[in-house]
Design an enzyme around this catalytic site. Sequence first.
Site, mmCIF file in Angstrom:
data_model
loop_
_atom_site.group_PDB
_atom_site.id
_atom_site.type_symbol
_atom_site.label_atom_id
_atom_site.label_comp_id
_atom_site.label_asym_id
_atom_site.label_seq_id
_atom_site.Cartn_x
_atom_site.Cartn_y
_atom_site.Cartn_z
ATOM 1 N N SER A 80 -80.766 49.543 57.887
ATOM 2 C CA SER A 80 -80.750 49.353 59.345
ATOM 3 C C SER A 80 -82.018 49.857 59.999
ATOM 4 C CB SER A 80 -79.569 50.097 59.970
ATOM 5 O OG SER A 80 -78.367 49.569 59.507
ATOM 6 N N THR A 183 -78.686 53.104 62.823
ATOM 7 C CA THR A 183 -79.924 53.487 63.510
ATOM 8 C C THR A 183 -80.131 54.983 63.367
ATOM 9 O OG1 THR A 183 -79.789 51.744 65.139
ATOM 10 C CG2 THR A 183 -80.952 53.725 65.818
ATOM 11 N N THR A 201 -84.974 51.546 64.506
ATOM 12 C CA THR A 201 -83.930 50.674 63.952
ATOM 13 C C THR A 201 -84.453 49.272 63.680
ATOM 14 O OG1 THR A 201 -81.659 49.916 64.353
ATOM 15 C CG2 THR A 201 -83.159 49.769 66.203
ATOM 16 N N ARG A 211 -83.851 39.198 70.027
ATOM 17 C CA ARG A 211 -82.941 40.190 70.610
ATOM 18 C C ARG A 211 -83.514 41.597 70.456
ATOM 19 N NH1 ARG A 211 -80.009 44.919 68.730
ATOM 20 N NH2 ARG A 211 -78.114 45.124 69.985
ATOM 21 N N THR A 234 -76.410 55.399 68.892
ATOM 22 C CA THR A 234 -76.336 54.408 67.825
ATOM 23 C C THR A 234 -75.143 53.513 68.117
ATOM 24 O OG1 THR A 234 -76.163 54.078 65.430
ATOM 25 C CG2 THR A 234 -74.975 55.953 66.336
ATOM 26 N N GLY A 235 -75.157 52.328 67.541
ATOM 27 C CA GLY A 235 -74.046 51.414 67.778
ATOM 28 C C GLY A 235 -74.484 50.182 68.531
ATOM 29 N N GLY A 237 -75.964 48.134 70.885
ATOM 30 C CA GLY A 237 -76.945 48.500 71.893
ATOM 31 C C GLY A 237 -76.698 47.913 73.263
HETATM 32 C C1 SD4 Z 1 -79.027 48.150 68.328
HETATM 33 N N1 SD4 Z 1 -78.235 50.405 68.532
HETATM 34 O O1 SD4 Z 1 -79.998 47.476 68.023
HETATM 35 C C2 SD4 Z 1 -78.840 49.468 67.626
HETATM 36 C C3 SD4 Z 1 -78.038 49.217 66.402
HETATM 37 C C4 SD4 Z 1 -77.598 50.417 65.709
HETATM 38 O O2 SD4 Z 1 -77.145 51.425 63.848
HETATM 39 O O3 SD4 Z 1 -77.351 51.452 66.217
HETATM 40 N N2 SD4 Z 1 -77.491 50.338 64.469
HETATM 41 O O4 SD4 Z 1 -78.177 47.789 69.126
#
Ligand code: SD4
Length: 321
Positions: A80, A183, A201, A211, A234-235, A237
Amino acid sequence: MKRRDFIKTGTISLVASGSILTQCDSPIKKVKNNPIVLSTWDHGISANNSAMDILNNNGTALDAVESGVRVTEADPSSQSVGLGGRPDQDGHVTLDACIMDSDGNAGSVAFLRDIKHPISVARKVMKLTDHVMLVGAGAKRFALENGFQEENLLTDKSKEEWLQWKRDNSVKDSWGPNDEHDTISTLARDNEGNLSGACTTSGLAYKLHGRVGDSPIIGAGLYVDNEIGAVGATGKGEEVIKTCGSFLVVELMRQGYSAMDACEEAVNRILRKQSGKSDFQIGYIALRKDGQVGFSAIHDGFQYALYKKNENKLYDVKGIG
Ligand code: SD4
């Protein structure tokens, strides 16, 4: 006042309306000679090791966070981040990163291709330009002009998985599986008691080409205020961007929330919009200036790595969603 942990209730100043908290008159204590590093996910352990080496040699929090996340960026098994990151729907690895120092300076790159260490490009944007953010071809040109090498970041493993995804899912799924959120955000406090943060990330797997997520956006994926604390996300976005997540956590700490309550409130704000249920993951980590640590996530599975007092340990976070 419930769920708040005011530093000194009586000394919080209000603006003329009497309703907006601006700044704690009683600053959160600056703690020297007690370095701390906090990172997202299990790869945070190696990132923390590298960052703490710097801090133990009296390095700055800024050098520490950059060095920490570079370990993850260079690790092809971390799918990631950086080299080996999962590509977008067209098979291109596109990277997002940002960095903030204890003076409130910030640098960021987004939609950057073929450069293994976007965090170091982001730091160069911060140091060498008057801008905060460079994207796409412009970010790559800037990187090449500043000595970064062009390289193929798509490993065989990530390529094979992408091809499999195309065969299995691409018709019904525009941005891929949502269970792979890794991330890296690394937050550090140095021997001087100063804070910095870094976030990097490859974004959501199989995202639409072009994106950009929260990770390179100051105030969303990362925010540092040396008077208050540092926060990383993280998560998914999109949800973090819509709630200015990391900035929100810092501002809640400014208003007297503990690091933990601030992270929980930021997650709850997203959950409330989803009527309490979500099929995506969000996680926050927070390092308050006085060393207090906070974390929160929607679902079980999120982990953070904390290095303090000579111990670097991985912790599981129980989801609140
Ligand atoms: C995103 N927050 O691009 C990032 C993705 C992520 O672990 O956290 N991956 O949305």
